[in-house]
Design an enzyme around this catalytic site. Sequence first.
Site, mmCIF file in Angstrom:
data_model
loop_
_atom_site.group_PDB
_atom_site.id
_atom_site.type_symbol
_atom_site.label_atom_id
_atom_site.label_comp_id
_atom_site.label_asym_id
_atom_site.label_seq_id
_atom_site.Cartn_x
_atom_site.Cartn_y
_atom_site.Cartn_z
ATOM 1 N N GLY A 98 -28.014 37.486 7.023
ATOM 2 C CA GLY A 98 -28.441 36.210 6.444
ATOM 3 C C GLY A 98 -28.243 36.095 4.948
ATOM 4 O O GLY A 98 -28.626 35.089 4.349
ATOM 5 N N HIS A 110 -22.973 41.364 16.327
ATOM 6 C CA HIS A 110 -23.857 42.213 17.134
ATOM 7 C C HIS A 110 -24.979 42.830 16.312
ATOM 8 O O HIS A 110 -24.838 43.041 15.114
ATOM 9 C CB HIS A 110 -23.018 43.271 17.862
#
Length: 352
Positions: free
Chosen positions: A206, A171
């Site tokens: 990431g 999320h």
Amino acid sequence: MAPKSLLKSWFPTTASPLICNAPMFGTATSDMATAVTKAGGLGIIGGGFDLAPNSAQLTALDADLAKAASALSIEPGRTLPVVVGFITFHSSFEHVLETVPPLLEKYRVAGVWLAFPQPGAHADVIKELKRKGEAWGLKVFVQVGTVEAAEEAATHGVDVIVVQGIDAGGHQWAQGASIVSLVPEVRDMLEQNFNGHNIALIAAGGIMDGRGLAAATALGAEGIVMGTKFISTTESPSPDVIKDRLISTSDGGVATIKSTIHDDLQGTGFWPPLYDGRAIIGEPYNEFKAGSSMDSLVERHKTAHASGNHSRRIIWCGTGVGLIKDVPSCQEVVRTTLRQYSEVIERVSNVQ
Ligand SMILES: Cc1cc2nc3c(=O)[nH]c(=O)nc-3n(C[C@H](O)[C@H](O)[C@H](O)COP(=O)(O)O)c2cc1C
């Protein structure tokens, strides 16, 4: 900019730059958090969202903190070098100051992480948690996905701002930017508006290895949080089929998608509209897009789940999934990331 030694002075067992596992509810248990802390990172336990008195989640967290204290051989009265993370949009958040401080105090937990509030809901809570944890130096982390939310957290007295970009797994803000622009913009905002405040900034989204860590520090972060990377570790309770799926998935920008559909598919569509989540584009998602009704897909999800079949499970992960190649221990992740970081810094310093 916050002094370099800020995180180190708050969390003396950690190496610099700071490496944390994400508080992935259900995945980041004491096994993961204590392994990360032992390796020189800062382990975080996912505490969940149900803060109602005696909730099953808080009861499980209590037991997991006891396990963490034992795994790290923490004597009563000493600070437990782990952080506990909570998801805060749930209506039971109204109990936060009643149910959470006793648990933090019982184990003298080093920090508490708040994420995904209803707008403005953290306002008085941050200061109050800090006040209650002052005796042992409790630090409050808030994960944010916009500059505005970072400014709000800073105004409320946060210690550590976790800047989460949209490459993140799980999320996140439905609308946002990657850490490449978000981290420097938040850093500039802190320098302009909160100069002299002791606020640390760490980045999430990431980051999969030492190259990502070096990049995050170049952008203005003093540490990082990795979620996706830690799902595929020996301490992660995720089933092997999930870890295999992470290993076999590449090209994360197209293999995953940010959407609210994944929550609907697994029956957790109660998130506020401010947030969505990134997960692998799997069969259920494709079937929905091809016209299957959501009700029938939710039923199939439930049936598969009840029979222990993981094939229809939503696999929350970030765009970095293509960089997962194996299932190392958490210690290997922390140590390899720090070693790679030093190599990258050395290499880029020598570029003519
Ligand atoms: C499986 C999974 C579960 C997550 N659960 C939570 C959570 O319970 N609370 C939270 O604040 N963030 C949660 N996150 C988001 C992380 O805090 C973090 O921002 C994200 O993992 C960073 O991106 P990365 O996965 O690319 O490393 C979760 C992420 C993943 C992948």
